[in-house]
Enzyme design. Structure first.
Site, mmCIF file in Angstrom:
data_model
loop_
_atom_site.group_PDB
_atom_site.id
_atom_site.type_symbol
_atom_site.label_atom_id
_atom_site.label_comp_id
_atom_site.label_asym_id
_atom_site.label_seq_id
_atom_site.Cartn_x
_atom_site.Cartn_y
_atom_site.Cartn_z
ATOM 1 N N ALA A 3 -1.809 19.475 73.205
ATOM 2 C CA ALA A 3 -1.300 18.278 72.536
ATOM 3 C C ALA A 3 -2.110 17.030 72.879
ATOM 4 O O ALA A 3 -2.242 16.128 72.051
ATOM 5 C CB ALA A 3 0.174 18.074 72.886
ATOM 6 N N CYS B 211 3.763 21.672 70.381
ATOM 7 C CA CYS B 211 5.049 21.755 71.055
ATOM 8 C C CYS B 211 4.846 21.568 72.548
ATOM 9 O O CYS B 211 3.976 22.203 73.150
ATOM 10 C CB CYS B 211 5.689 23.109 70.771
ATOM 11 S SG CYS B 211 7.268 23.337 71.596
ATOM 12 N N HIS C 205 4.222 16.582 84.368
ATOM 13 C CA HIS C 205 3.168 16.767 83.362
ATOM 14 C C HIS C 205 3.747 16.656 81.950
ATOM 15 O O HIS C 205 3.101 16.123 81.046
ATOM 16 C CB HIS C 205 2.483 18.127 83.564
ATOM 17 C CG HIS C 205 1.338 18.362 82.633
ATOM 18 N ND1 HIS C 205 0.199 17.603 82.662
ATOM 19 C CD2 HIS C 205 1.171 19.270 81.645
ATOM 20 C CE1 HIS C 205 -0.637 18.037 81.736
ATOM 21 N NE2 HIS C 205 -0.059 19.041 81.099
ATOM 22 N N ILE D 205 7.197 21.748 75.914
ATOM 23 C CA ILE D 205 8.500 22.129 76.458
ATOM 24 C C ILE D 205 8.560 21.671 77.908
ATOM 25 O O ILE D 205 7.642 21.917 78.697
ATOM 26 C CB ILE D 205 8.728 23.650 76.360
ATOM 27 C CG1 ILE D 205 8.691 24.098 74.889
ATOM 28 C CG2 ILE D 205 10.059 24.037 77.008
ATOM 29 C CD1 ILE D 205 8.781 25.610 74.687
ATOM 30 N N ASN E 231 3.426 12.735 62.692
ATOM 31 C CA ASN E 231 3.549 13.308 64.037
ATOM 32 C C ASN E 231 4.586 14.420 64.039
ATOM 33 O O ASN E 231 5.775 14.172 63.915
ATOM 34 C CB ASN E 231 3.932 12.224 65.043
ATOM 35 C CG ASN E 231 4.000 12.730 66.461
ATOM 36 O OD1 ASN E 231 3.886 13.928 66.731
ATOM 37 N ND2 ASN E 231 4.190 11.828 67.398
#
Length: 173
Positions: free
Chosen positions: A59, A83, A91, A85, A115
């Site tokens: 990302a 994605c 982080h 998670i 986005n």
């Protein structure tokens, strides 16, 4: 819960000439990324847009790839998909904040960016949001980019009437 609310969705814009979108996806969670891409591509095709898809490692690389494409190519808009998670460290916060900030900065500089980077607490939330037959957040990101392209094209034809005008023949006599 948000799952029970009804949200208004703008109808897709109509274009007089083809739109070229670049979908930039971080496939860290491949199954989730694939659903996001499927949703984005379906919405883009519904609006008559041409779509290219590229993958980046994560990302954090999405804004950089979009910035490069914006400088070096002729895409009208961009769709950021991925994605993040939440894990056991901070982080997660860095990736969420910095990827979002990077995309926002590109938008403020005039890039038409939707986005669709999911930022969730667990895999189950991501699956629901990515599902093209469910919340379809990939499709929503494509729609956002398309709406920004439409605004960009609308406003590109307008002038503010400021600055110098060339001298006409009658001004030089």
């Amino acid at each position: 819960m948000a799952g029970h609310e009804i949200h208004y969705t703008l109808p897709l814009p109509v274009f007089d000439r083809a739109v070229k979108l670049l979908v930039v996806v971080a496939p860290y969670y491949k199954d989730i990324a694939d659903d996001l891409v499927a949703g984005a591509c379906a919405v883009a095709h519904d609006a008559g847009a041409d779509v290219d898809v590229i993958e980046v490692p994560g990302a954090l690389e999405i804004p950089s790839a979009i910035a490069m494409a914006g400088r070096m190519t002729d895409y009208d808009g961009f769709v950021a998909l991925g994605c993040v998670i939440r894990g056991e460290t901070t982080h997660y916060d860095t990736v969420c904040n910095d990827s979002s900030r990077g995309l926002m900065m590109l938008g403020l500089q005039g890039a038409c960016v939707g986005n669709g980077i999911l930022t969730v607490e667990n895999r189950e939330q991501a699956v629901v949001r990515a599902d093209p037959a469910g919340q379809n957040k990939g499709g929503a990101a494509a729609a956002a980019a398309l709406h920004l392209v439409a605004l960009s094209r609308k406003w590109a034809r307008q002038t503010k009437g400021m600055g110098f005008r060339p001298a006409s023949a009658s001004d030089q006599t």
